[in-house]
Design a protein around this motif. Structure first.
Motif, mmCIF file in Angstrom:
data_model
loop_
_atom_site.group_PDB
_atom_site.id
_atom_site.type_symbol
_atom_site.label_atom_id
_atom_site.label_comp_id
_atom_site.label_asym_id
_atom_site.label_seq_id
_atom_site.Cartn_x
_atom_site.Cartn_y
_atom_site.Cartn_z
ATOM 1 N N LYS A 108 14.120 40.390 27.632
ATOM 2 C CA LYS A 108 13.424 40.977 26.497
ATOM 3 C C LYS A 108 11.992 40.443 26.406
ATOM 4 O O LYS A 108 11.771 39.249 26.227
ATOM 5 C CB LYS A 108 14.164 40.656 25.190
ATOM 6 C CG LYS A 108 15.589 41.183 25.122
ATOM 7 C CD LYS A 108 15.661 42.687 25.337
ATOM 8 C CE LYS A 108 14.939 43.453 24.250
ATOM 9 N NZ LYS A 108 15.008 44.919 24.495
ATOM 10 N N PRO A 109 10.995 41.328 26.550
ATOM 11 C CA PRO A 109 9.612 40.886 26.376
ATOM 12 C C PRO A 109 9.356 40.544 24.920
ATOM 13 O O PRO A 109 9.917 41.153 24.012
ATOM 14 C CB PRO A 109 8.795 42.114 26.813
ATOM 15 C CG PRO A 109 9.704 43.272 26.550
ATOM 16 C CD PRO A 109 11.095 42.766 26.813
ATOM 17 N N ARG A 110 8.505 39.571 24.687
ATOM 18 C CA ARG A 110 8.211 39.126 23.325
ATOM 19 C C ARG A 110 6.717 39.145 23.065
ATOM 20 O O ARG A 110 5.934 38.721 23.903
ATOM 21 C CB ARG A 110 8.753 37.705 23.098
ATOM 22 C CG ARG A 110 10.271 37.647 23.037
ATOM 23 C CD ARG A 110 10.783 38.441 21.861
ATOM 24 N NE ARG A 110 12.226 38.643 21.909
ATOM 25 C CZ ARG A 110 12.815 39.681 21.358
ATOM 26 N NH1 ARG A 110 12.107 40.614 20.760
ATOM 27 N NH2 ARG A 110 14.120 39.808 21.388
ATOM 28 N N THR A 111 6.326 39.664 21.893
ATOM 29 C CA THR A 111 4.912 39.674 21.517
ATOM 30 C C THR A 111 4.410 38.246 21.349
ATOM 31 O O THR A 111 3.283 37.908 21.725
ATOM 32 C CB THR A 111 4.710 40.464 20.218
ATOM 33 O OG1 THR A 111 5.202 41.799 20.407
ATOM 34 C CG2 THR A 111 3.239 40.519 19.842
ATOM 35 N N SER A 112 5.217 37.374 20.783
ATOM 36 C CA SER A 112 4.844 35.964 20.652
ATOM 37 C C SER A 112 5.996 35.090 21.145
ATOM 38 O O SER A 112 6.026 34.662 22.288
ATOM 39 C CB SER A 112 4.460 35.628 19.208
ATOM 40 O OG SER A 112 5.502 35.994 18.306
#
Length: 359
Positions: free
Chosen positions: A98-102
């Motif tokens: 899962k990519p995360r913005t932060s």
């Protein structure tokens, strides 16, 4: 004369990681699973080439965090997929990264115990085992390629791959896509623009050479042939959806300008549903209506769905987790999913039958 260290200044440790070959030896590809994967890829290629008239549905949890609940979902989906197979071609969404913005939980492979212990070696083996179990059911799987090394560990069990909105512009991911064995869907950017995706498709179709690892875990120069089955995924962005007829027409024009095949998948989640899961069925019904009305470019949809509707935070006491409920993006529940797919199959039945007669 001694020199101060100039490398790895912010690295706390180098922990050993089993090679792809070692993980594959522990979780071996079976003949049944290999047949599922091969048939899945071949069918997806035929859909993209307009040699299979069916409508593609990529559906499943936003992310896998509980393999037991995921397998229960897969069993239900396999039965439904078989019932609707004349009209819909169903692929299960199996996302481990899962990519995360932060910051936040990065997925089952990165932190399988969901306690910040980051047993990646455990997550990789358990993730591969889950994909094997799904393939053993006869259900093809779709995933997102985020870490460029991960496909060496489980890519042989995947039938469709996404390159996400945050990575579609990344040269690393475009190069990786050029060597993947599956059809690859490039999502439009988070701002809604199509340039990153169309350029990504063009780049992935070409041959590349880049650094990676081989099956032994050794550093290697990977030389690819290019992937001609890359295509566009519309997921909305920039504060608005992009599944409507005008947006789809603009996407068709962008593909035509880039001299790319008119192949579009609509992601019913994310910005297309304003991240409100209850709106996903409305998006899919609209898309199906467009196809019934004569649209030729939309080949399928993506849906975020799990056993239970909604989502939940990860509690300190994991025993408090609600079974079958997402810990990342909110999903529609199983009952809604089943109703939606049955209704969509009914709406598309005559069209798909007519297409089949022409083949």
């Amino acid at each position: 004369m001694s020199h101060a260290s100039t490398e790895n200044l912010n690295v706390a440790a180098f922990d050993p990681m089993p090679s792809p070959g070692e993980i594959k030896a522990r979780v071996r590809l079976t003949d049944t699973a290999a047949q599922t994967v091969t048939e899945g890829r071949r069918t997806l290629q035929r859909i993209l080439d307009r040699q299979d008239p069916r409508f593609l549905v990529i559906v499943g949890p936003c992310s896998i965090h509980d393999p037991s609940a995921g397998i229960e979902y897969a069993r239900r989906l396999r039965q439904l997929a078989e019932e609707l197979s004349e009209t819909l071609y169903v692929v299960m969404r199996v996302y481990f990264e899962k990519p995360r913005t932060s910051t936040g939980w990065k997925g089952f492979i990165n932190d399988p115990r969901m306690d910040d212990s980051f047993h990646i070696e455990e997550g990789m083996e358990r993730g591969r085992r889950f994909l094997l179990d799904v393939a053993e059911f006869g259900l093809p799987a779709a995933t997102e390629a985020l870490d460029p090394i991960s496909p060496q560990y489980y890519g042989d069990l995947v039938s469709w791959t996404a390159i996400g909105a945050r990575t579609a512009e990344s040269q690393t991911h475009r190069e990786m896509a050029s060597g993947l064995s599956t059809p690859v869907g490039f999502k439009n950017g988070t701002d809604g623009s199509l340039d990153a995706a169309t350029n990504g498709i063009l780049s992935a179709s070409a041959a590349h050479s880049f650094l990676g690892i081989n099956d032994k875990g050794e550093a290697a120069i990977i030389r690819t042939r290019g992937n001609r089955y890359s295509h566009l995924v519309l997921r909305g962005g920039g504060g608005r959806p992009n599944y409507d007829t005008v947006s789809v027409s603009l996407a068709e024009q962008a593909l035509a300008k880039a001299k790319l095949p008119q192949n579009i998948i609509v992601d019913c989640s994310h910005a297309n549903s304003w991240k409100k899961p209850e709106l996903q069925p409305l998006v899919m019904r609209d898309v199906v209506s467009q196809v019934v009305a004569g649209n030729q470019s939309i080949i399928g949809v993506m849906i975020e769905s799990f056993l239970e509707a909604g989502n939940q935070p990860i509690p300190a006491n994991l025993a408090e987790l609600k079974r079958g409920c997402s810990v990342t993006d909110a999903c529609i529940g199983w009952d809604t999913t089943e109703t939606l797919l049955r209704a969509s199959a009914e709406s598309l039945r005559s069209l798909v039958a007519a297409r089949a007669e022409k083949l």
